[in-house]
Every structure is written in C-alpha cells, then in structure tokens.
Scaffold this motif. Structure first.
Motif, PDB file in Angstrom:
ATOM      1  N   GLY A 155       3.730  -1.443  -3.477  1.00 47.22           N
ATOM      2  CA  GLY A 155       4.168  -2.229  -4.625  1.00 47.22           C
ATOM      3  C   GLY A 155       3.132  -3.248  -5.056  1.00 47.22           C
ATOM      4  N   LEU A 156       2.389  -3.759  -4.095  1.00 43.76           N
ATOM      5  CA  LEU A 156       1.353  -4.735  -4.401  1.00 43.76           C
ATOM      6  C   LEU A 156       0.067  -4.058  -4.887  1.00 43.76           C
ATOM      7  CD1 LEU A 156       1.820  -7.088  -1.320  1.00 43.76           C
ATOM      8  CD2 LEU A 156       2.198  -7.728  -3.682  1.00 43.76           C
ATOM      9  N   LEU A 190      -8.051 -12.417 -16.196  1.00 41.99           N
ATOM     10  CA  LEU A 190      -7.162 -11.579 -17.001  1.00 41.99           C
ATOM     11  C   LEU A 190      -6.823 -12.256 -18.326  1.00 41.99           C
ATOM     12  CD1 LEU A 190      -4.843 -10.194 -14.208  1.00 41.99           C
ATOM     13  CD2 LEU A 190      -6.368  -8.880 -15.687  1.00 41.99           C
ATOM     14  N   THR A 191      -6.592 -13.582 -18.261  1.00 49.00           N
ATOM     15  CA  THR A 191      -6.280 -14.300 -19.493  1.00 49.00           C
ATOM     16  C   THR A 191      -7.389 -14.125 -20.522  1.00 49.00           C
ATOM     17  OG1 THR A 191      -5.235 -15.951 -18.095  1.00 49.00           O
ATOM     18  CG2 THR A 191      -5.531 -16.539 -20.392  1.00 49.00           C
ATOM     19  N   ARG A 223       6.736  -6.572 -20.550  1.00 47.95           N
ATOM     20  CA  ARG A 223       7.864  -5.639 -20.619  1.00 47.95           C
ATOM     21  C   ARG A 223       9.056  -6.051 -19.758  1.00 47.95           C
ATOM     22  NH1 ARG A 223       5.489  -0.049 -19.325  1.00 47.95           N
ATOM     23  NH2 ARG A 223       4.921  -1.297 -17.517  1.00 47.95           N
ATOM     24  N   LEU A 261       2.687 -17.829  -7.186  1.00 51.09           N
ATOM     25  CA  LEU A 261       3.501 -17.501  -6.024  1.00 51.09           C
ATOM     26  C   LEU A 261       4.783 -16.792  -6.453  1.00 51.09           C
ATOM     27  CD1 LEU A 261       2.813 -18.124  -3.191  1.00 51.09           C
ATOM     28  CD2 LEU A 261       4.242 -20.142  -3.284  1.00 51.09           C
ATOM     29  N   THR A 302       6.776  -9.456  -7.478  1.00 51.63           N
ATOM     30  CA  THR A 302       6.087  -8.194  -7.261  1.00 51.63           C
ATOM     31  C   THR A 302       6.600  -7.510  -6.003  1.00 51.63           C
ATOM     32  OG1 THR A 302       4.187  -9.379  -8.112  1.00 51.63           O
ATOM     33  CG2 THR A 302       3.809  -7.153  -7.343  1.00 51.63           C
ATOM     34  N   ILE A 362       1.207 -14.106 -16.783  1.00 53.78           N
ATOM     35  CA  ILE A 362       0.088 -14.962 -16.407  1.00 53.78           C
ATOM     36  C   ILE A 362       0.632 -16.261 -15.848  1.00 53.78           C
ATOM     37  CG2 ILE A 362      -1.752 -16.391 -17.352  1.00 53.78           C
ATOM     38  CD1 ILE A 362      -2.445 -14.137 -19.164  1.00 53.78           C
ATOM     39  N   PRO A 363       0.270 -16.591 -14.611  1.00 56.58           N
ATOM     40  CA  PRO A 363       0.769 -17.848 -14.046  1.00 56.58           C
ATOM     41  C   PRO A 363      -0.021 -19.034 -14.580  1.00 56.58           C
ATOM     42  CG  PRO A 363      -0.564 -16.678 -12.437  1.00 56.58           C
ATOM     43  CD  PRO A 363      -0.583 -15.850 -13.683  1.00 56.58           C
ATOM     44  N   GLU A 386      -1.137  -0.269 -18.254  1.00 52.84           N
ATOM     45  CA  GLU A 386      -0.027   0.599 -18.655  1.00 52.84           C
ATOM     46  C   GLU A 386       0.420   0.287 -20.075  1.00 52.84           C
ATOM     47  OE1 GLU A 386       2.735  -0.224 -15.554  1.00 52.84           O
ATOM     48  OE2 GLU A 386       1.979   1.376 -14.244  1.00 52.84           O
ATOM     49  N   ASN A 387       0.308  -0.959 -20.435  1.00 50.96           N
ATOM     50  CA  ASN A 387       0.750  -1.435 -21.732  1.00 50.96           C
ATOM     51  C   ASN A 387      -0.255  -1.184 -22.843  1.00 50.96           C
ATOM     52  OD1 ASN A 387       3.168  -2.611 -22.175  1.00 50.96           O
ATOM     53  ND2 ASN A 387       2.289  -4.610 -22.614  1.00 50.96           N
ATOM     54  N   THR A 431      -6.465 -14.663 -12.183  1.00 49.77           N
ATOM     55  CA  THR A 431      -5.617 -15.009 -13.316  1.00 49.77           C
ATOM     56  C   THR A 431      -6.391 -15.404 -14.577  1.00 49.77           C
ATOM     57  OG1 THR A 431      -3.958 -15.709 -11.774  1.00 49.77           O
ATOM     58  CG2 THR A 431      -3.701 -16.446 -14.032  1.00 49.77           C
ATOM     59  N   ALA A 486      -1.169 -19.877   0.018  1.00 50.42           N
ATOM     60  CA  ALA A 486       0.008 -19.030   0.008  1.00 50.42           C
ATOM     61  C   ALA A 486       0.107 -18.304  -1.324  1.00 50.42           C
ATOM     62  CB  ALA A 486       1.243 -19.883   0.228  1.00 50.42           C
ATOM     63  N   GLY A 487       0.531 -17.047  -1.276  1.00 50.35           N
ATOM     64  CA  GLY A 487       0.731 -16.294  -2.500  1.00 50.35           C
ATOM     65  C   GLY A 487      -0.450 -15.423  -2.868  1.00 50.35           C
ATOM     66  N   ALA A 513      -3.377  -4.528  -8.527  1.00 47.58           N
ATOM     67  CA  ALA A 513      -2.020  -5.044  -8.686  1.00 47.58           C
ATOM     68  C   ALA A 513      -1.832  -5.965  -9.891  1.00 47.58           C
ATOM     69  CB  ALA A 513      -1.575  -5.743  -7.403  1.00 47.58           C
ATOM     70  N   THR A 558       6.173  -2.236   0.440  1.00 49.11           N
ATOM     71  CA  THR A 558       5.699  -3.537  -0.046  1.00 49.11           C
ATOM     72  C   THR A 558       4.222  -3.455  -0.415  1.00 49.11           C
ATOM     73  OG1 THR A 558       7.252  -4.651   1.422  1.00 49.11           O
ATOM     74  CG2 THR A 558       5.501  -5.990   0.505  1.00 49.11           C
ATOM     75  N   LEU A 594       9.171 -17.941   0.932  1.00 53.19           N
ATOM     76  CA  LEU A 594       8.898 -16.637   0.340  1.00 53.19           C
ATOM     77  C   LEU A 594       9.406 -15.462   1.171  1.00 53.19           C
ATOM     78  CD1 LEU A 594       7.655 -16.057  -2.364  1.00 53.19           C
ATOM     79  CD2 LEU A 594       5.497 -15.590  -1.239  1.00 53.19           C
ATOM     80  N   GLN A 651       7.456  -6.474 -11.979  1.00 53.94           N
ATOM     81  CA  GLN A 651       6.173  -6.998 -12.427  1.00 53.94           C
ATOM     82  C   GLN A 651       6.395  -7.843 -13.668  1.00 53.94           C
ATOM     83  OE1 GLN A 651       2.858  -6.193 -10.919  1.00 53.94           O
ATOM     84  NE2 GLN A 651       2.613  -8.074 -12.051  1.00 53.94           N
ATOM     85  N   GLN A 680      -0.022  -3.757 -15.070  1.00 58.54           N
ATOM     86  CA  GLN A 680       0.858  -3.725 -16.237  1.00 58.54           C
ATOM     87  C   GLN A 680       0.107  -3.774 -17.563  1.00 58.54           C
ATOM     88  OE1 GLN A 680       2.956  -7.266 -17.072  1.00 58.54           O
ATOM     89  NE2 GLN A 680       1.874  -8.412 -15.515  1.00 58.54           N
ATOM     90  N   TYR A 681      -1.044  -4.462 -17.610  1.00 57.80           N
ATOM     91  CA  TYR A 681      -1.770  -4.555 -18.884  1.00 57.80           C
ATOM     92  C   TYR A 681      -2.405  -3.223 -19.235  1.00 57.80           C
ATOM     93  CZ  TYR A 681      -1.089  -9.356 -17.538  1.00 57.80           C
ATOM     94  OH  TYR A 681      -0.523 -10.521 -17.128  1.00 57.80           O
ATOM     95  N   ARG A 712       2.042 -12.172   5.515  1.00 63.02           N
ATOM     96  CA  ARG A 712       3.471 -12.456   5.507  1.00 63.02           C
ATOM     97  C   ARG A 712       4.330 -11.182   5.524  1.00 63.02           C
ATOM     98  NH1 ARG A 712       4.449 -18.073   4.764  1.00 63.02           N
ATOM     99  NH2 ARG A 712       2.535 -19.033   4.088  1.00 63.02           N
ATOM    100  N   LEU A 762      -0.165 -12.617   1.376  1.00 62.44           N
ATOM    101  CA  LEU A 762       0.936 -11.658   1.224  1.00 62.44           C
ATOM    102  C   LEU A 762       0.864 -10.573   2.297  1.00 62.44           C
ATOM    103  CD1 LEU A 762       1.191 -11.310  -2.659  1.00 62.44           C
ATOM    104  CD2 LEU A 762       2.884 -12.280  -1.110  1.00 62.44           C
ATOM    105  N   ALA A 777       6.051 -21.264  -0.561  1.00 56.67           N
ATOM    106  CA  ALA A 777       5.346 -20.313   0.297  1.00 56.67           C
ATOM    107  C   ALA A 777       6.120 -20.073   1.591  1.00 56.67           C
ATOM    108  CB  ALA A 777       3.948 -20.827   0.611  1.00 56.67           C
ATOM    109  N   LEU A 828      -2.750 -18.310 -25.654  1.00 53.37           N
ATOM    110  CA  LEU A 828      -3.848 -17.363 -25.422  1.00 53.37           C
ATOM    111  C   LEU A 828      -5.052 -17.689 -26.296  1.00 53.37           C
ATOM    112  CD1 LEU A 828      -2.968 -13.593 -25.084  1.00 53.37           C
ATOM    113  CD2 LEU A 828      -4.102 -15.118 -23.493  1.00 53.37           C
TER     114      LEU A 828
END
Lengths: 323, 150, 501
Positions: free
Chosen positions: A287-288, A190-191, C347, C332, C338, C324-325, A213-214, A187, A41-42, A206, A284, C50, C343, A210-211, A50, A47, C47, C141
C-alpha cells in the motif's frame, strides 16, 4: 569460613562485573527493545519500522518501540546506533541514505560494520515530468535536454539524497545538462512539479502514484532494474534510454549495533522474517508503494557493502561534492 | 567631551550584538560567499553578521549620548539556581531517571527563592515527580528513563 | 447549496455515532493536554498514536488525529497566557499580551477569549473547507518561490510592529533570529553552517528550546529579582468571563484573525505560524491606541488565537484536495490514511465522501467540544495562579526541562534551553523583546530557501521578484508597511530636533 572485608568487596566486584557483561542470549529479551530511526515520524523510514514493531514484539515477547533520533540527515541516529551497547536492546533502521552518506560527507560511523538482520522494504523512484512539458518518453526528454542545454530543471528532495544522486547519474549517463533544484523532502518537489515550476524529478512511487494515475504528472520511467507492479506499463530507465546499470532506489532494513551476539541477531532475524511474511505487513508495504524485503543475514550484509561502493562510484563519476 | 556610559541597556546589548556579529563572520569564513544573485552558503551568514555587528556599534555608541532606564536588581542567585537546575537536569536525567531528577531539580531551583520552606517544597517535589512520571511515562508513554540505572 | 447541505448532513450522520464522537472527544482531550505541556507537540503524539490507529476504522482514526492537532492549538494558549511558556511558534504571540493580561488579574477573560476566538475561527474555516476548498487550493499552488520570499519579507517587516518598546532593538532582534535560523544544513548547498562539527546542531536549534528558554526561563529569573513576589500576579483575580466591552473589542479582531488564518494557513510551510504573527501586527496597526499592546490588549490575544486555529484547520485544505501536506503533522496524517488504503488527493472526495465530510463536520464538533472542555477549566487554571510562586516556578522549570528533553530524547535540547534562559533574562534586562527574534528564526530559513530557489529558477535574474504579480504585491505592501513603521518615529525625531533648537 570467615569472610573478610576484602573477600566481600571482591565478591561484590565479581557480581557487578557479571551483571555488566552483555545479556546472555538465553534470557534475552528481558527488557523493551528500541529501534532507532534517524528520521521524523511519518517518513518512509519511520513507517517501515512502525509497521514491523507489532509483529516483532509479539514474537519476541517484549515491547518493541521506535525512537526517532532525528538529526543531520540520519547521521545522529546512525552514530548513536554504532556506539550503542551491543546487547540486542537497541536495533537500528538503516536505509540507503546511510550507505550513500559516507561518499558525500564525513560520517562518524561505518554502515558496513553493523550486524545485518533483514531488509524490510525497498522502493524505486519514478522519473516524473510536469504534464505540459511535451516529452512522452525518456528519449524525447533527453533530446529536449540536448537541444537546449541547461534549460530544463530537475527537482530533488535534498542535496545528497537518493533522488539527487539519481538525477546526477541520469545526467552523466545521458550526457545532458539539467539544472538541479534542491527541496526539503518529496512534498515541495511534488507541489512545484504540479504547479509546473520545475520540469522533472525523481520521486518515490507512493507519494506520486495518484498524480500519475490522475494525469497531473507523467511518469516516463522507473529508476530500478525491474518495472513496478503499480505501473506495469512504465519502462525502466535502462530499457527506455538504453542505458546499462541504472538501478537506483531507496531501501530500509533492520541492523544491530556492531558486536551484537550472533544468537541474539538470529532471534531477531527469525522474528523479523515471520513478521514480514504476514499478510498485514505485506499489504501495508504494498500500500505504501514499497516492495517487501526479505533478504537477511550475510546476504543483506553483502548488499549493504555493495550499495556503499555503488554510491561512492556514482558520486565520483558524476562529480558531486558536498563539503 | 564626557565619555561615560549613560545607557547601560544599550551598552550591553550593543556589546552582545558586536560580539555575535564578529563571531558570525569569523565562523562563516570557510563558506563560499557567492553574490546577491548567485548566493553561496556563506552569503547570508556574512551579510547578517555584518548587519548585526553594525547594529552593535550603533547601540554601543548610543550608550554614550542617551539615558537608559534604571537597571534595577540583577537576580544573580536566581539566574544561578534556575539555570543550574536546568543544566543539572540534563546532566543526570539519563542515568538518574525522570523521577529522581525532578526531585533534585525542584529542590535545587528553589534555592533561588528566598521564601522557600523545606517542609513544603520536599513533598511538593515528590508529588510533582509522581505527576510527571504519570503524565510523561504512563499516559504518553514516551519511553523516557524513569528510574535510576545503577 | 442543496449539495452542500446534503454533504454536511452526510458528514453529521457519520460523526454522530457514539464511537466517532468518542474518538473526537479523546482526540480533543489529548490535544488539550499536550498543548498545555510544553515540549510534546502534536507531531510527536500523533506519531505515537499512529500504530494504534492502524487498527481503527479510517474515519474514526482521522477524526481523532485531527482532534489532537487542533486541540493542541487550544491548549497551547493556556500555558502561554498563564506562565508565559510558548510550546509552539504560534503561541509566541499569545504570550505577549495574554500573559500581561494574566499579570493584571485578567487571566480568565484572556483564556475565555482565546477559546471563543478559536471556536469562531474553527466554525468559519469548517464552512470554508466545505464550500471553497478547491479554488483556494488552486490559489495556493500559484505561490512560487519568489512569492514566498516576498511574503516572508513582508512578514519580517511586520515583526517590527510586534515590539512595544524600541523599534531599533526589535529590528536588531529580527537579525539575531535570522542568524540563529541559519544554523544547520543549508538546503541549497548541503553545507553545514555554524554547527562546529557537532551533529546535534546539524538540524538547527530546536524551536522549543529557543522559545521556552527565552520566554519561560528568562521570565522566571526576572520574577525572582524581587524576593517578595509571592504569586505570579500581584493584583486580585477578577472575573473569569470577558465583559461585554471585551467582546466588542475582541470580535472584530477575531474576524480579521480568522480571515488571515484561513488564507495563510493554506500555504505550505510557515503559513499557520505566520498568520498568528500577521494578525497581531494587523491588530496593532488598526487599533486606535496601539500603546496598549504589550501590556494586556485583549485584541492581541483574540486575533492571533483565531488566526492560529484558522490556520491550523485551513492546512487540511491542500491535504484533502491535493494530497499535499502543508506541514509535518499533515504529512503524518497522509501516512496514516495511506496505511488504511486511502490516498488523499484530488479523487478522495469522490471515492470516500463519508470520510471527507465526516472529517469536515468532526472539526466543527471538535471545536464545540473544545469550547465545552475549556471554558469550565478556566476557573481551575486561574486558581493555579494562586499557587505561591516559590512552588510554581520550580514546577514550570521542570516542565520546560522535560519538554525540551522529550523532543529528541536528547539532553542537548535541555542545555540549549538553559543557554537561552540566560539570554532571555539578558534580553529582558537590556529591554530587547524576544518575539521579533522568534519570528526571524522561524521565517529566516524559509526566506533564504525561497530567495535562492527563485534565483536558481531565474538563473540569477532578480527581476522575478517584481515580475510575478503576487510577489510584487507583497513587496509593495512591505514597502508601505516600512514607511508606516518609519514615519511615526521619524516624526518624533523631527519633533525632538525642533524642540532642542
């Protein structure tokens, strides 16, 4: 008329036989419908499913639920879907990963065998670099990689996942040698990109939006053959590196188990199309960071087939092997 | 020298570890080893299995020169009915549904208790089934099979 | 400072609306319920909820989801203490001393101290998030693969301290756990390991099947050895609330657990789980009489419970500041936001101050609610223990089986629970404790992944593990810990050797 015991048994047998045949489309659906999702899920897959269920259930007049049957990078759910009763009560959220799977590992189901319903959504990857790498275009990146072969590293969300294949295709098309570092999902990729431990990577739009744009990460290109609405200034890999046929991305679509009666498939397709067209679903997906799909029926089936062949070609060309 | 198992705990634990370690090595034989600096997928499985097997040998040996604690009873019937009830739960839940499966499992597992009273356990099993159907089926709406499919 | 007060006031204003308070309460209630039941974890229930939250306004939705998440941490300790059933990795440690306390008729104080410890930890972390979230994230980080690997090694050596019996058996059990953790797809190569061509094994053994089988089912069979066991506890149920002396022992443990949890919880991956284990190991180390641990030491409940709640809440920090999750539940939540058009990331604080500060304040309000929900429930829970065991154990067993089944809707997990039940009883009989195995199982895959990733980055040069200061620090600490663990047993052996002469 005298009913013998034998007649009775025969009659019961016939009645139970009749009950055992797949539901007739006329009274379908009379039970809840389950959409199998092969990922937790998630995730993107989940998504997309769902987002669609509410509209589907409204239009079909029965409850539609998502069942996350996770395992083996989506293979468990694919297998279950391929063997499910083709009565329209089990549907399956297939994705690009399943069309890619047969070319890298033994898979017990054939992605081409499902009854296509509709492409739900699709999305490309961004070619991201850490912000202090010093390459401002794909050309510079390629030059950098050629300067010192094996010095650069790229991250992927997993062995045999879309971003890995995209990275390998990039290497083979540009003739570069870049070290592959596999992770578990987007994830951690990206970290480590943010922390500057890995130099580049292909990541879905998605989560990385933001990173970019930032200014924390730099998007050099888009992996599809069209630019994305979110970043109209970022060129495609084809444009930026002068490569042909570089079109990689992920997509998610609805299919039914092989052998599902056509009239049931048609009913779902109609409901799915209407659902997808609603503002709510469109916004939706946007947005994703996805492009809403829409391709349906035979066209979608043909698309699945070409994807399977495309990935097989890439795996062979880039000489990727798992098992 | 008197070779006699004096520590049953260590003997059995050692035998288990040795078995696990050897099985671990056997089933990892198709995986590439690599080396400590370039580990292949088979590196850690082999190293760990090897260590476990060595631990197993150590415990086996120690069973002959240390004394174990008193072993006590082994609850064979408890093991049989408790584990059996779980297995039966798995075997029938998909077609018998949650409600019936719970009743069957509760009744089956209560064979493990010597002080069971049927007049008490049967209504209890039914009550538990109702409670579980309410919690898992209604409140959490987990889409589990609730009723039998005939 | 004025800023902080202003922000907190802003948050309070957002939370103290009837609807948001209701969402907060609902979240806490659902969370407590799913925490008490083994199997359905916060991930599955979030979930499921959601799609419902899509139609709520974002702050209310997030407040409710957050309530479920930390409510489950509270609820998890209840089943661990009462019937020795850990629903999540972090509750495994609570089983060790918490269940022993229950057996001694002290279930009330154990449950109360778990709730109080969690509340204190929740309060501190809420303040921490409000004040130093950003610098803490920068620290997180900086953690690279080598640092993670060394942290895991440190954690595994600490696992040995978890054992109250034989140290050698504990080490062997850590190795068994590491081996079990290998089952599944190898992240670094994509190879299937020990799956025997069987797809359900490709993602490894399920944690719930393993923990519930080893702890819950094994314990049931052990209890059935004695045909005369009429209830779980032989002694009389004492007072419900902790004594003043209990509080004096527990409070420093809560403080240490909170500190550990706040730090480790920020780290992505096994942070929150590790913090509960680390807290237990620490308490046992600093205790004047470590031998009480494993037989009902209240610090062994207070510390880890504070740590896991702190860890759970601290994992919001990287989500809010970086997007970052830190774990699957956070991923989730990001998904939920989102969809709402928000987001999470650097920011979000400027763009959505009401949402962020509302969420932060709601955490504290939620913790308060949980305390209010849980303290009166203690009397009820404790009374549950008076149910004759002949009725209680079939009920526990059914919850184990349903719990295992709900994870993936597959019967495979049920059979695994049965298998680990047999093993659990075997381990009890041979005097090997399961907690070190669980820690090995949880940390093993992370350890291997990070060691190998660190070596990929360094192109096979092991010097990275000493070159990186954080990694070197953990390795040094691990070495010291190893000596501390080894010394007493060495000394004992030497004494025995002398005695024989």
């Amino acid at each position: 008329m005298k009913l013998t015991r034998r007649d009775l048994i025969l009659a019961i047998g016939a009645a139970s036989l009749a009950a055992g045949t797949p539901a007739v489309a006329a009274d379908w659906p009379s039970e809840p419908i389950t959409i199998l999702v092969g990922y937790p899920a998630g995730g993107a897959n989940d998504l997309v499913a769902r987002t669609l269920i509410e509209g589907l259930s409204e239009r079909l007049g029965t409850s539609v639920v998502v069942e996350n049957r996770t395992g083996a990078a989506g293979v468990v759910a694919g297998d279950a879907a391929a063997r499910a009763e083709p009565d329209g009560y089990t549907l399956y959220m297939i994705s690009s990963a399943q069309t890619l799977a047969p070319s890298i590992r033994d898979v017990s189901f054939d992605p081409k065998a499902f009854e296509p319903i509709m492409l739900g959504a699709a999305g490309n990857y961004l070619l991201l670099t850490r912000k202090d790498l010093g390459a401002s275009s794909v050309e510079e990146l390629v030059a950098m990689a050629k300067d010192d072969p094996g010095a650069l590293s790229y991250a992927s969300s997993g062995i045999g996942a879309g971003p890995h294949l995209t990275g390998e295709l990039f290497k083979s098309k540009t003739g570069t040698d870049i070290l592959h570092v596999p992770y578990r999902g987007d994830t951690p990729v990206l970290t480590d990109l943010l922390a500057g431990r890995v130099d580049m990577g292909f990541v879905a739009v998605a989560p990385s939006k933001q990173y970019v744009e930032n200014g924390d990460l730099i998007a050099l290109a888009v992996s599809g053959n069209e630019r994305v609405d979110t970043f109209p200034d970022v060129p495609t890999v084809e444009e930026a590196a002068g490569l042909d046929a570089f079109n990689m991305g992920a997509w998610w679509g609805l299919v039914a188990p092989p052998g599902t009666p056509q009239d049931i498939v048609d009913k779902v397709t109609a409901a799915a199309e209407e659902t997808l067209a609603t503002d709510k679903v469109q916004s939706t997906f946007t947005g994703l960071g996805f492009r809403p799909g829409g391709m349906k029926g035979e066209e979608f089936g043909a698309f699945i087939s070409t994807e399977v062949d495309k990935f097989a070609g890439i795996v062979e060309e880039a000489n990727i092997s798992v098992e | 020298m008197n070779l006699r198992v004096r520590n049953r705990q260590n003997f059995l634990f050692g035998a288990f570890l040795l078995f696990l370690g050897v099985a671990g090595i056997v089933f990892a034989r198709d995986l590439t080893m690599g080396n400590a600096f370039r580990m292949g997928p088979g590196y850690l499985p082999n190293v760990l299995s090897g260590c476990i097997a060595l631990f197993g040998l150590g415990f086996l040996a120690s069973a002959f020169w240390t004394d174990g604690e008193e072993w006590g009873r082994t609850a064979w019937s408890g093991l049989l009915f408790v584990v059996g009830a779980v297995v039966v739960f798995g075997l029938i839940v998909k077609w018998a549904g949650l409600a019936l499966t719970i009743v069957v499992s509760v009744l089956l597992s209560s064979f493990a208790a010597t002080d069971r009273r049927w007049r008490e356990i049967v209504p209890f099993a039914i009550g538990l089934a109702i409670a579980c159907v309410l919690i898992f089926g209604t409140i959490f709406n987990l889409h589990l099979p609730i009723w039998p499919k005939w | 400072m004025v800023d902080l007060l202003g922000n907190l006031a802003l948050g309070f204003g957002e939370v103290i609306t009837p609807t948001n308070l209701l969402y907060c309460f609902l979240g806490c209630l659902i969370g407590t319920l799913i925490g008490v039941l083994p199997g359905i974890g916060p991930l599955a229930s979030i979930a499921l909820l959601l799609p419902i939250t899509f139609s709520l306004e974002p702050t209310g939705a997030l407040i409710m989801l957050a309530g479920i998440y930390y409510g489950a941490q509270y609820g998890g300790s209840t089943t661990a203490i009462l019937v020795n059933l850990p629903g999540e990795a972090s509750a495994v440690v609570t089983c060790i001393d918490g269940h022993q306390m229950a057996l001694k008729g002290r279930a009330g104080p154990a449950l109360a101290i778990a709730a109080i410890g969690s509340f204190i930890a929740g309060t501190v972390v809420t303040l921490l998030i409000a004040t130093v979230a950003a610098p803490l994230t920068v620290l997180a980080l900086r953690f690279g693969p080598a640092d993670y690997a060394s942290l895991m090694i440190f954690g595994l050596i600490g696992a040995v301290v978890l054992a109250s019996g034989s140290v050698m058996k504990a080490i062997a059990m850590v190795f068994v756990g590491l081996l079990l953790g290998i089952i599944g797809i190898d992240v670094n190569s994509g190879y299937m390991r020990y799956t025997f061509g069987y797809p359900p094994l490709a993602d490894g053994i399920g944690f719930v099947a393993l923990a519930v089988g080893l702890f819950g089912v094994g314990e049931i069979v052990r209890n059935l050895e004695h045909s005369d066991s009429r209830s779980v506890i032989s002694s009389k149920i004492g007072r419900l609330m902790p004594t003043r002396r209990d509080m004096r022992t527990a409070l420093p443990a809560i403080a240490r657990g909170t500190a550990l949890g706040s730090f480790l919880g920020i780290l992505p991956g096994g942070g929150a789980t590790l913090s509960a284990f680390a807290s237990y190991a620490l308490e046992k180390r600093v205790a004047r009489d470590p031998s009480r641990f494993g037989s009902g030491a209240i610090e062994g409940v207070a510390g880890p419970e504070a740590a896991n709640n702190a860890g759970a809440q601290a994992s919001f920090i990287p989500m809010l500041t970086l997007g970052i999750p830190a774990n699957a539940v956070m991923a989730l939540m990001i998904g939920a936001l989102t969809v709402q058009g928000i987001q999470p990331g650097p920011r979000v604080l400027q763009a959505e101050p009401l949402l962020v500060w509302g969420l932060i304040v709601s955490m504290w309000v939620g913790n308060l609610m949980l305390l209010i929900i849980n303290l009166p429930l203690i009397g009820l829970w404790v009374r549950l223990l008076k149910v004759p065991y002949r009725l209680l154990f079939p009920a526990i067993l059914v919850f184990c089986a349903v719990g295992a089944f709900t994870i993936n809707n597959s019967t495979f997990d049920i059979y695994m629970t049965a298998l680990f039940g047999i093993l659990g009883y075997f381990f009890i009989k041979v005097g090997a404790e399961p907690a070190p195995l669980i820690l090995g199982f949880v940390l093993g895959p992370l350890l291997e992944e990070n060691v190998r990733r660190a070596l990929v980055f360094s192109r096979g040069d092991p010097i990275v593990f000493i070159e990186e200061p954080i990694s070197a620090g953990f390795l040094a600490a691990a070495a010291i810990l190893l000596i501390l663990v080894a010394l007493p047993s060495l000394r004992r052996q030497r004494q025995e050797a002398f005695r024989e002469e």
